[in-house]
Motif scaffolding. Structure first.
Motif, PDB file in Angstrom:
ATOM      1  N   ARG A  36       0.833  -1.209   0.000  1.00  0.00           N
ATOM      2  CA  ARG A  36       0.000   0.000   0.000  1.00  0.00           C
ATOM      3  C   ARG A  36       0.868   1.260   0.000  1.00  0.00           C
ATOM      4  NH1 ARG A  36      -3.063  -3.403   3.211  1.00  0.00           N
ATOM      5  NH2 ARG A  36      -2.099  -2.723   5.136  1.00  0.00           N
ATOM      6  N   ALA A  37       1.960   1.248   0.773  1.00  0.00           N
ATOM      7  CA  ALA A  37       2.846   2.417   0.823  1.00  0.00           C
ATOM      8  C   ALA A  37       3.509   2.661  -0.530  1.00  0.00           C
ATOM      9  CB  ALA A  37       3.908   2.227   1.908  1.00  0.00           C
ATOM     10  N   ALA A  61       2.281   1.781  -3.416  1.00  0.00           N
ATOM     11  CA  ALA A  61       1.231   2.262  -4.312  1.00  0.00           C
ATOM     12  C   ALA A  61       0.939   3.741  -4.053  1.00  0.00           C
ATOM     13  CB  ALA A  61      -0.033   1.433  -4.145  1.00  0.00           C
ATOM     14  N   ASP A  62       1.000   4.161  -2.802  1.00  0.00           N
ATOM     15  CA  ASP A  62       0.777   5.576  -2.471  1.00  0.00           C
ATOM     16  C   ASP A  62       1.890   6.467  -3.009  1.00  0.00           C
ATOM     17  OD1 ASP A  62      -1.581   4.971  -1.209  1.00  0.00           O
ATOM     18  OD2 ASP A  62      -0.726   5.009   0.826  1.00  0.00           O
ATOM     19  N   ASN A  80       3.126   6.172  -5.846  1.00  0.00           N
ATOM     20  CA  ASN A  80       2.800   6.334  -7.251  1.00  0.00           C
ATOM     21  C   ASN A  80       4.070   6.288  -8.096  1.00  0.00           C
ATOM     22  OD1 ASN A  80       1.221   6.648  -9.480  1.00  0.00           O
ATOM     23  ND2 ASN A  80       0.455   8.666  -8.956  1.00  0.00           N
TER      24      ASN A  80
END
Length: 141
Positions: free
Chosen positions: A84-85, A87-88, A90
């Protein structure tokens, strides 16, 4: 002859199923990219290390990947959070991972070159963000 058939490999409730190829790919790629991004931070900060120090710093990442593949629950949960990190982050994870690979190879640039590279990356990212093809590929904004 008996009507029942037996399998070649006995199974019991104690055996773990072998990890699937997707599981292995997810574990190895997530931990590898996480390590590269962290090492990219070292490159951005201009930290220098000898080859054996860089190797020692890479061992915990390899160890976490190994524990993840072995099915250690805490490590699997940590990987989910790291996914998730990442993906955040980007697009920011890509230049950091490239810089991390450079750092692992011992390629450390002077501060002026690192700043210029950061400016170029920011300009290219801004160009891609505001380019007409970005809206077509990503849908309506």
């Amino acid at each position: 002859m008996s009507a029942t058939t037996t399998t070649d490999t006995p199974t019991s409730g104690m055996e773990k199923p072998a990890p699937s190829l997707i599981w292995l790919q997810a574990a190895v790629s997530t931990w590898a990219i996480t390590g590269l991004v962290l090492f990219g931070g070292a490159w951005v900060l201009g930290l220098q290390a000898t080859w054996w120090q860089r190797t020692l710093l890479a061992l915990p990442v390899a160890g976490m990947a190994y524990l993840d593949i072995r099915g250690v629950t805490v490590v699997i949960e940590a990987r989910a959070g790291l996914t998730r990190a990442l993906a955040d982050m980007n697009w920011g994870q890509i230049p950091l991972a490239v810089a991390g690979g450079a750092w692992l190879l011992g390629l450390v640039a002077p501060v002026g070159q690192r700043v210029m590279l950061a400016v170029v990356i920011a300009l290219v990212a801004a160009l891609y963000r505001h380019a007409p093809h970005a809206a077509a590929a990503g849908g309506a904004r």
